[in-house]
Design a protein around this motif. Structure first.
Motif, PDB file in Angstrom:
ATOM      1  N   ALA A  49       0.788  -1.261  -0.197  1.00 27.27           N
ATOM      2  CA  ALA A  49       0.092   0.084   0.085  1.00 27.27           C
ATOM      3  C   ALA A  49       0.788   1.187   0.051  1.00 27.27           C
ATOM      4  N   TYR A  50       0.608   2.405  -0.670  1.00 26.76           N
ATOM      5  CA  TYR A  50       1.295   3.337  -1.022  1.00 26.76           C
ATOM      6  C   TYR A  50       1.533   4.306   0.249  1.00 26.76           C
ATOM      7  N   ASN A  51       0.440   4.507   0.902  1.00 23.88           N
ATOM      8  CA  ASN A  51       0.766   5.095   2.258  1.00 23.88           C
ATOM      9  C   ASN A  51       0.324   4.255   3.421  1.00 23.88           C
ATOM     10  N   ARG A  52       1.043   3.733   4.127  1.00 21.53           N
ATOM     11  CA  ARG A  52       0.673   2.656   5.189  1.00 21.53           C
ATOM     12  C   ARG A  52       0.667   3.517   6.570  1.00 21.53           C
ATOM     13  N   GLY A  53       0.632   4.975   6.649  1.00 18.12           N
ATOM     14  CA  GLY A  53       0.806   5.712   7.777  1.00 18.12           C
ATOM     15  C   GLY A  53      -0.755   5.606   8.545  1.00 18.12           C
ATOM     16  N   VAL A  54      -0.528   5.666   9.784  1.00 13.15           N
ATOM     17  CA  VAL A  54      -1.821   5.676  10.793  1.00 13.15           C
ATOM     18  C   VAL A  54      -1.696   6.770  11.618  1.00 13.15           C
ATOM     19  N   THR A  55      -2.899   7.235  12.195  1.00 13.25           N
ATOM     20  CA  THR A  55      -3.216   8.172  13.074  1.00 13.25           C
ATOM     21  C   THR A  55      -3.589   7.417  14.387  1.00 13.25           C
TER      22      THR A  55
END
Length: 459
Positions: free
Chosen positions: A152-158
């Motif tokens: 997945a291109y953006n695997r960041g989370v909040t």
């Protein structure tokens, strides 16, 4: 002579010309054998979908195989969509379509190309490895989720906490326990997919050594081999109220500390202690127990301890000894510790401990009753306590124990928190064994458990 020299010169010239022709023919054959007849993809097809941020080595197959070392040239028709290295590593860098071409450098007509469509892959799931976590007030902890797929291109989370009075969470997933209670920590994907995962955090109060009366089970047995002098010395340095042990008798009527019916688990000798003399048992080396490899050269951690040694450690460290008398039965009769043996145990403990408090315990109710009889005959036994160890207490018999001054030592797994009030209403104290996690210990402390037996230090 001149004629001979001319003939020799002609012969040399002919030989040299033949050699040059042979070499030239050889080079021609060699070059021909390396001529590329065919080139095709070996690990991809002519069309492929890739996701932004991913990469893959593209490989080709060249025919004939002898020509496989031919140098290749790689091209991308649109470097804003895909880039390709000189070794065939294709990287998807932007959405769109582009062609990747591999061409034989010396035979430009021999080439192959692949149409690549690049898309942005969104997150499909956000998951935590566990659904809950228990922390003490003031404790910190970091747990990060598993974000799928890996490409997945953006695997960041909040991160977000449902109750910041209970627990706060930083942008990196670090939790700080603030107050007693429950909170839910949620991680949400940043890519707009709305995928999220969560887990519950329970915050308990800080457990202290005096939160209840803690008992070291067979010494500090989580750190050193159980029932050894070393395990009791370790426990003596901590804030335990008491230290529990198991007593068995040798063939020559000495008392040693051993939980099992045989010496096999601790010493590798499949014999019962009552079938061996005391000195023979003392020559055995303990090879089992926690961290034995760490203490294998320390005598206090590798020798079967005596009842006398244990009692002296308890007295010196001002810990209450809890002495479990191990009694097996066969055909309804005791096969090791008889009434006269219990009298000798009673007298030995009294002679060492004096007027300091100590407790006799056993799974065998008859043995507890026998020790009660000895206590009743002792005019100065206000410091002596008795406990019956049970897996599951019979609440209908609470009055029986109360009348005889016998307390209960129960497997915590079979004692609900709600039944603690029944014990207290009956005027009984209860010891819960063996609790090794802080969360369970906290629950029993909140319900006013009188004693907790543990293998480890909970504070």
């Amino acid at each position: 002579m001149v004629l001979i020299m001319k003939r020799i010169s002609k012969t040399c010239v002919v030989f040299m010309l033949a050699t040059i022709l042979l070499v030239s023919n050889s080079n021609f054959v060699s070059a021909k054998s390396y001529y590329v007849k065919k080139i095709k993809w070996s690990n991809v097809k002519s069309k492929r979908t890739m996701y932004k941020g991913t990469s893959k080595y593209f490989k080709v197959k060249i025919t004939p195989s002898k020509a496989k070392k031919k140098k290749l040239q790689w091209y991308s028709s649109n470097k804003k969509v895909v880039r390709v290295s000189s070794k065939g590593l294709v990287k998807a860098v932007g959405n769109g379509t582009a062609y990747v071409t591999a061409r034989v450098k010396t035979q430009k007509s021999k080439k192959v190309r692949c149409k690549i469509t690049v898309k942005t892959k969104k997150v499909s799931s956000v998951k935590f490895s566990s659904s809950q976590k228990c922390l003490e007030v003031g404790q910190t902890y970091t747990r990060k989720p598993s974000v799928s797929p890996s490409y997945a291109y953006n695997r960041g989370v909040t991160y977000k906490s449902s109750n910041t009075k209970i627990a706060t969470v930083s942008s990196s997933g670090k939790i700080t326990a603030k107050g007693i209670g429950y909170a839910t920590i949620t991680a949400t994907a940043k890519d707009g997919s709305k995928k999220k995962g969560s887990y519950k955090v329970r915050v308990i109060g800080k457990i202290k050594s005096d939160s209840t009366r803690f008992i070291a089970h067979r010494g500090l047995s989580a750190q050193a081999p159980e029932n050894t002098r070393y395990a009791f010395e370790l426990a003596a340095k901590e804030g335990y109220w008491g230290m529990e042990t198991d007593v068995r008798m040798t063939r020559d009527n000495k008392f040693i500390l051993l939980h099992d019916a045989t010496l096999k688990r601790m010493c590798g000798v499949d014999k019962r202690p009552e079938d061996m003399d005391y000195e023979d048992i003392r020559t055995l080396k303990i090879t089992g127990g926690n961290n034995i490899s760490k203490y294998k050269n320390i005598k206090d951690a590798t020798q079967i301890a005596s009842l006398e040694e244990y009692l002296k450690i308890c007295k010196k460290s001002e810990k209450v000894p809890l002495i479990e008398l191990k009694v097996e039965q066969k055909n309804g009769e005791k096969i090791n510790m008889k009434d006269e043996d219990m009298k000798r145990v009673y007298d030995e403990v009294k002679s060492i401990m004096g007027d300091r408090p100590y407790t006799f315990t056993s799974f065998n109710l008859e043995t507890v009753i026998g020790m009660r009889y000895l206590k009743m005959k002792d005019s100065d036994a206000s410091n002596v306590s008795l406990r019956h160890i049970v897996n599951s207490p019979d609440l209908d018999n609470l009055s029986y124990y109360k009348r005889r001054g016998i307390q209960l030592d129960c497997n915590y797994k079979n004692v609900s928190l709600g039944t603690l009030s029944d014990f207290h209403s009956a005027g009984l104290t209860i010891c819960a064994w063996v609790i090794d996690d802080k969360e369970t210990a906290w629950d029993y402390i909140q319900r006013d458990a009188d004693y907790i037996t543990t293998n480890t230090k909970l504070w």
